[in-house]
Design a protein around this motif. Structure first.
Motif, PDB file in Angstrom:
ATOM      1  N   MET A   1       0.826  -1.211   0.000  1.00  0.00           N
ATOM      2  CA  MET A   1       0.000   0.000   0.000  1.00  0.00           C
ATOM      3  C   MET A   1       0.857   1.257   0.000  1.00  0.00           C
ATOM      4  N   LEU A   2       1.987   1.227   0.713  1.00  0.00           N
ATOM      5  CA  LEU A   2       2.887   2.381   0.669  1.00  0.00           C
ATOM      6  C   LEU A   2       3.508   2.532  -0.718  1.00  0.00           C
ATOM      7  N   SER A   3       3.880   1.413  -1.334  1.00  0.00           N
ATOM      8  CA  SER A   3       4.464   1.478  -2.670  1.00  0.00           C
ATOM      9  C   SER A   3       3.453   1.965  -3.699  1.00  0.00           C
ATOM     10  N   ALA A   4       2.182   1.649  -3.463  1.00  0.00           N
ATOM     11  CA  ALA A   4       1.127   2.058  -4.394  1.00  0.00           C
ATOM     12  C   ALA A   4       0.542   3.417  -4.055  1.00  0.00           C
ATOM     13  N   ALA A   5       1.096   4.104  -3.058  1.00  0.00           N
ATOM     14  CA  ALA A   5       0.497   5.353  -2.577  1.00  0.00           C
ATOM     15  C   ALA A   5       0.366   6.391  -3.679  1.00  0.00           C
ATOM     16  N   HIS A   6       1.412   6.552  -4.475  1.00  0.00           N
ATOM     17  CA  HIS A   6       1.361   7.560  -5.542  1.00  0.00           C
ATOM     18  C   HIS A   6       0.297   7.206  -6.568  1.00  0.00           C
ATOM     19  N   ASP A   7       0.163   5.922  -6.882  1.00  0.00           N
ATOM     20  CA  ASP A   7      -0.858   5.499  -7.843  1.00  0.00           C
ATOM     21  C   ASP A   7      -2.262   5.664  -7.274  1.00  0.00           C
ATOM     22  N   ILE A   8      -2.419   5.391  -5.969  1.00  0.00           N
ATOM     23  CA  ILE A   8      -3.733   5.517  -5.338  1.00  0.00           C
ATOM     24  C   ILE A   8      -4.231   6.959  -5.409  1.00  0.00           C
ATOM     25  N   LEU A   9      -3.325   7.909  -5.240  1.00  0.00           N
ATOM     26  CA  LEU A   9      -3.727   9.311  -5.178  1.00  0.00           C
ATOM     27  C   LEU A   9      -3.743  10.003  -6.533  1.00  0.00           C
ATOM     28  N   SER A  10      -3.068   9.459  -7.529  1.00  0.00           N
ATOM     29  CA  SER A  10      -2.960  10.186  -8.804  1.00  0.00           C
ATOM     30  C   SER A  10      -3.382   9.359  -9.998  1.00  0.00           C
ATOM     31  N   HIS A  11      -3.972   8.164  -9.760  1.00  0.00           N
ATOM     32  CA  HIS A  11      -4.295   7.296 -10.887  1.00  0.00           C
ATOM     33  C   HIS A  11      -5.417   7.892 -11.739  1.00  0.00           C
ATOM     34  N   GLU A  12      -5.319   7.603 -13.026  1.00  0.00           N
ATOM     35  CA  GLU A  12      -6.382   7.958 -13.961  1.00  0.00           C
ATOM     36  C   GLU A  12      -6.980   6.666 -14.463  1.00  0.00           C
ATOM     37  N   ARG A  13      -8.261   6.457 -14.179  1.00  0.00           N
ATOM     38  CA  ARG A  13      -8.897   5.188 -14.504  1.00  0.00           C
ATOM     39  C   ARG A  13      -9.272   5.113 -15.987  1.00  0.00           C
ATOM     40  N   THR A  14      -8.988   3.960 -16.535  1.00  0.00           N
ATOM     41  CA  THR A  14      -9.467   3.665 -17.881  1.00  0.00           C
ATOM     42  C   THR A  14     -10.711   2.806 -17.772  1.00  0.00           C
ATOM     43  N   SER A  15     -11.266   2.410 -18.878  1.00  0.00           N
ATOM     44  CA  SER A  15     -12.477   1.597 -18.833  1.00  0.00           C
ATOM     45  C   SER A  15     -12.198   0.306 -18.102  1.00  0.00           C
ATOM     46  N   GLY A  16     -13.164  -0.113 -17.284  1.00  0.00           N
ATOM     47  CA  GLY A  16     -12.991  -1.319 -16.492  1.00  0.00           C
ATOM     48  C   GLY A  16     -12.215  -1.058 -15.233  1.00  0.00           C
TER      49      GLY A  16
ATOM     50  N   LEU B   1      13.143   8.527 -15.348  1.00  0.00           N
ATOM     51  CA  LEU B   1      12.102   7.952 -14.503  1.00  0.00           C
ATOM     52  C   LEU B   1      10.986   8.971 -14.271  1.00  0.00           C
ATOM     53  N   SER B   2       9.753   8.524 -14.400  1.00  0.00           N
ATOM     54  CA  SER B   2       8.629   9.395 -14.084  1.00  0.00           C
ATOM     55  C   SER B   2       8.536   9.582 -12.574  1.00  0.00           C
ATOM     56  N   HIS B   3       7.678  10.507 -12.152  1.00  0.00           N
ATOM     57  CA  HIS B   3       7.521  10.757 -10.718  1.00  0.00           C
ATOM     58  C   HIS B   3       7.063   9.504  -9.986  1.00  0.00           C
ATOM     59  N   ALA B   4       6.081   8.805 -10.538  1.00  0.00           N
ATOM     60  CA  ALA B   4       5.586   7.585  -9.898  1.00  0.00           C
ATOM     61  C   ALA B   4       6.678   6.524  -9.816  1.00  0.00           C
ATOM     62  N   GLN B   5       7.484   6.405 -10.873  1.00  0.00           N
ATOM     63  CA  GLN B   5       8.569   5.423 -10.870  1.00  0.00           C
ATOM     64  C   GLN B   5       9.645   5.781  -9.853  1.00  0.00           C
ATOM     65  N   GLN B   6       9.952   7.071  -9.740  1.00  0.00           N
ATOM     66  CA  GLN B   6      10.913   7.475  -8.721  1.00  0.00           C
ATOM     67  C   GLN B   6      10.427   7.097  -7.332  1.00  0.00           C
ATOM     68  N   TYR B   7       9.153   7.337  -7.052  1.00  0.00           N
ATOM     69  CA  TYR B   7       8.605   7.024  -5.729  1.00  0.00           C
ATOM     70  C   TYR B   7       8.698   5.526  -5.451  1.00  0.00           C
ATOM     71  N   ARG B   8       8.399   4.694  -6.457  1.00  0.00           N
ATOM     72  CA  ARG B   8       8.479   3.247  -6.254  1.00  0.00           C
ATOM     73  C   ARG B   8       9.909   2.804  -5.999  1.00  0.00           C
ATOM     74  N   TRP B   9      10.860   3.431  -6.679  1.00  0.00           N
ATOM     75  CA  TRP B   9      12.266   3.085  -6.437  1.00  0.00           C
ATOM     76  C   TRP B   9      12.700   3.486  -5.030  1.00  0.00           C
ATOM     77  N   TYR B  10      12.255   4.640  -4.554  1.00  0.00           N
ATOM     78  CA  TYR B  10      12.569   5.026  -3.169  1.00  0.00           C
ATOM     79  C   TYR B  10      12.064   3.972  -2.195  1.00  0.00           C
ATOM     80  N   GLN B  11      10.830   3.538  -2.397  1.00  0.00           N
ATOM     81  CA  GLN B  11      10.248   2.551  -1.500  1.00  0.00           C
ATOM     82  C   GLN B  11      11.020   1.234  -1.553  1.00  0.00           C
ATOM     83  N   MET B  12      11.368   0.800  -2.756  1.00  0.00           N
ATOM     84  CA  MET B  12      12.064  -0.478  -2.899  1.00  0.00           C
ATOM     85  C   MET B  12      13.439  -0.438  -2.249  1.00  0.00           C
TER      86      MET B  12
END
Length: 421
Positions: free
Chosen positions: A55-70, A296-307
């Motif tokens: 959940m911490l690794s997905a934090a950036h995606d949870i707050l900034s995700h753009e949903r596609t169909s489905g 690296l995009s912002h989301a990718q940078q955040y995931r690398w920090y977490q990892m």
């Protein structure tokens, strides 16, 4: 040696009635039980903390995700130009990732605060079942959510699972040899590394966050299997069975000349121990360490920090047999210095490369993991056998409280920095 059914019967009572000690096992059976318990506690630590880390690794995606169909968020594995989505140089979300951190830690804090008041009245098996169900529910709810609010509810479920599991399993170590604390700590560190690395790797490979989360539903099943099928019935406590060096290490951590006290009292948990686990965490501010001059995009940078942070945690939490630290307050001091240094970089932006930040984040993970495992190891050495179960459950409160405070402070700090031009 058929699982831990006997263990569940003996540990199911609230305060445990007097039971007839089981005869000691033959040497080969004892060695087999040792490794089953070692692997069992390692897996319990891994699975218990896995959803929390994801959940911490997905934090950036949870707050900034753009949903596609489905309702499937697609993560493009190939870097794309980073748009300026605000006037701030930090590429800020409207809500700080500290909001996810708080949703991921405040329920844990409530559980740990209430645990000493009566959680021991509930048998271990129902607690483990609830923990596993909440972990699975968190993955499903976040994966299929259509809003940030629903996703945060899923994060809360992950927090309930992690908090209840940590209190339960740390208390359970009181019925096993002290060596299982090292295996548990290593497992929790492994959860950080594998959780962050699996989320980073799967999304980097192009899998959507939704499918990435659903692929992790097997982890709660492994947790339940480890507890009900792998752990053996604990033998009667045998303090003399440990190495003599461990007995000699039973002394107050402050270094006083006083004779060994009965550590059932709160004074046995030294101020230095409490301060070490009541340390400031920096994970909530990682999203502001943003570099535009990288592929690296912002989301990718955040995931690398977490990892990288979790990789450091795993390495140091697995190092107890190689390196034991008595003066754990020094680790907390070094973490505070790291915090000041990185906050200065967020403000002034003097670090020229993201790879320098990668090294600092890895170093921070090493400090945090070492503080965790050595604190609980030292407390296990200080406390008497009859009080160790309560001491383990009570001491983990301070670690969670420190993370909660860091999240609360990160929210206004995030808003203030994001207003800078």
């Amino acid at each position: 040696m058929g699982g831990c059914a006997g263990s569940r019967r003996r540990l199911s009572d609230s305060e445990g009635e007097e039971t007839v000690p089981e005869p000691r096992l033959p040497l080969l059976d004892r060695q087999s039980a040792h490794w089953k318990n070692a692997v069992g506690f390692w897996l319990l630590g891994l699975c218990n903390n896995f959803s929390y880390v994801v959940m911490l690794s997905a934090a950036h995606d949870i707050l900034s995700h753009e949903r596609t169909s489905g309702n499937q968020s697609h993560v493009d594995p190939s870097p794309t130009p980073i748009p300026d989505n605000s006037s701030s140089r930090f590429d800020c979300n409207s809500v700080s990732t500290a909001a996810v951190l708080l949703a991921d830690i405040l329920p844990t804090l409530v559980i740990k605060l209430l645990a000493p008041l009566g959680l021991h009245l509930l048998p271990y098996s129902p607690r483990v079942l609830v923990s596993g169900i909440c972990a699975a529910g968190s993955f499903v709810l976040v994966a299929f959510s259509h809003s940030v609010g629903t996703s945060l509810c899923g994060v809360v479920l992950a927090s309930i699972s992690s908090g209840l599991g940590e209190v339960t399993f740390l208390s359970l170590t009181a019925f096993y040899p002290r060596a299982v604390i090292s295996w548990w700590s290593s497992g929790t560190g492994g959860a950080g590394l594998l959780g962050a690395l699996s989320y980073l790797g799967l999304t980097q490979a192009g899998l959507s966050p939704q499918h990435t989360l659903l692929s992790m539903l097997g982890v709660p099943a492994v947790l339940l299997a480890s507890y009900f099928l792998l752990l053996t019935s604990p033998e009667p406590q045998d303090p003399g069975g440990e190495e003599e060096a461990e007995s000699a290490a039973r002394q107050p951590l402050i270094g006083t000349e006083a004779p060994e006290s009965k550590p059932g009292s709160s004074s046995s948990l030294s101020f230095q121990e409490r301060w070490t686990v009541f340390k400031v965490r920096m994970k909530a501010g990682f999203e502001l360490l943003f570099f535009r001059n990288t592929s690296l995009s912002h989301a990718q940078q955040y995931r690398w920090y977490q990892m990288l942070y979790q990789a450091g945690v795993f390495a140091s939490r697995s190092s107890l047999r190689c390196c034991q630290i008595r003066f754990t307050w020094a680790l907390a001091l070094l973490q505070c210095l790291n915090l000041v240094f990185l906050l200065a970089d967020v403000w002034f932006g003097f670090l020229p490369s993201i790879y320098l930040v990668f090294l600092i984040v890895l170093y921070e993970g090493l400090l945090g993991g070492a503080a965790y495992v050595n604190t609980f190891h030292n407390i296990a050495l200080e406390t008497s056998d009859e009080h160790r179960e309560f001491a383990m459950a009570a001491t983990c409160i301070s670690d969670t409280l420190g993370i909660s405070l860091s999240g609360l402070l990160a929210l206004p700090l995030h808003d203030f920095l994001c207003q800078l031009s």
